[in-house]
Enzyme design. Sequence first.
Site: not given
Length: 319
Positions: A35, A52, A142, A146
Amino acid sequence: MEKILIIGASGQIGSDLTIALRNIFGNENVFATDIKQPPQDVLESGPFQILDVMNENALMDFVVKNKITQIYHLAAVLSGNAEKLPLKAWEINMKSLLSILELAKQIGIKKVFWPSSIAVFGNTTPKLMTPQLTYTEPNTVYGISKLAGERWCEYYFNKYNVDVRSLRYPGLISYKTEAGGGTTDYAVEIFYEAIKSHKYECFLKADATLPMMFMPDAIDGTIKLMEAESEKLTIRSSYNMAAISFSPAEIAEEIKKHIKDFTITYNPDFRQKIAESWPKSIDDSVARTDWGWQHRYSLSEMTEIMLKEISKKLGISYN
Ligand code: SER
């Protein structure tokens, strides 16, 4: 003929990986997308398009139009930034992975690469030589994304035969493109500040040891995993992958060998807690056995190259 799509080609990993893959598969066969604008060499050496990944229709059109056979999905919100916008980060990190897995299933993409991270581990994980299979109770958005992503990768492999491959990267250190918003980013920032002002204020404590890796090793390992025979891979969630481990104090000592008057001070912020929840060292023997992973660069070799390359980039000599 492979046609490779890189999503996140302007980022820290993507900007190096795109060039490495173009050298192997031919410039015109590696489609860089992001992006934001990529570094000049990515822009000039082959196809680049603003895309995107959150726009599923645009993604599907691009893949079909360019007859893509492999996808590297590297776009993500990193650990520090994700804590500031948890729901947004969850949406970006998860929705993008799920739409790529689904697309791979629907149109038969040959191989998908998706990075996981040492962030899947948490406070209950053994900190030293963290095994492949262990407690994974991450405390960051995060890390949660993951870990969930790893489960989805394995699910799509088992259920739909999607050949998705993944690595739990440690902190990655490179000179071309900065990461932005990660807990391990101090180990890149420190070089810029050392060269510019001979001092650095670290947002982690002196003894916050974390697993790290120099980018050329990460790129080699990624390509090696993607080239490995499918039958050799026993892990379809994500492989532990390690190289070096060091603390802020240790990397500062290494820099001092080149910049004698370099000083480091410590002003830990919220990322110190994230660092404390992550391992100090990683047991990556499964990756080494299954597909021959090995790293090359030591802390001192990496430091020398980082200082040389960043001083060239900034046009400032450091000694
Ligand atoms: N380097 C990443 C981060 O600090 C970990 O995967 O967020």
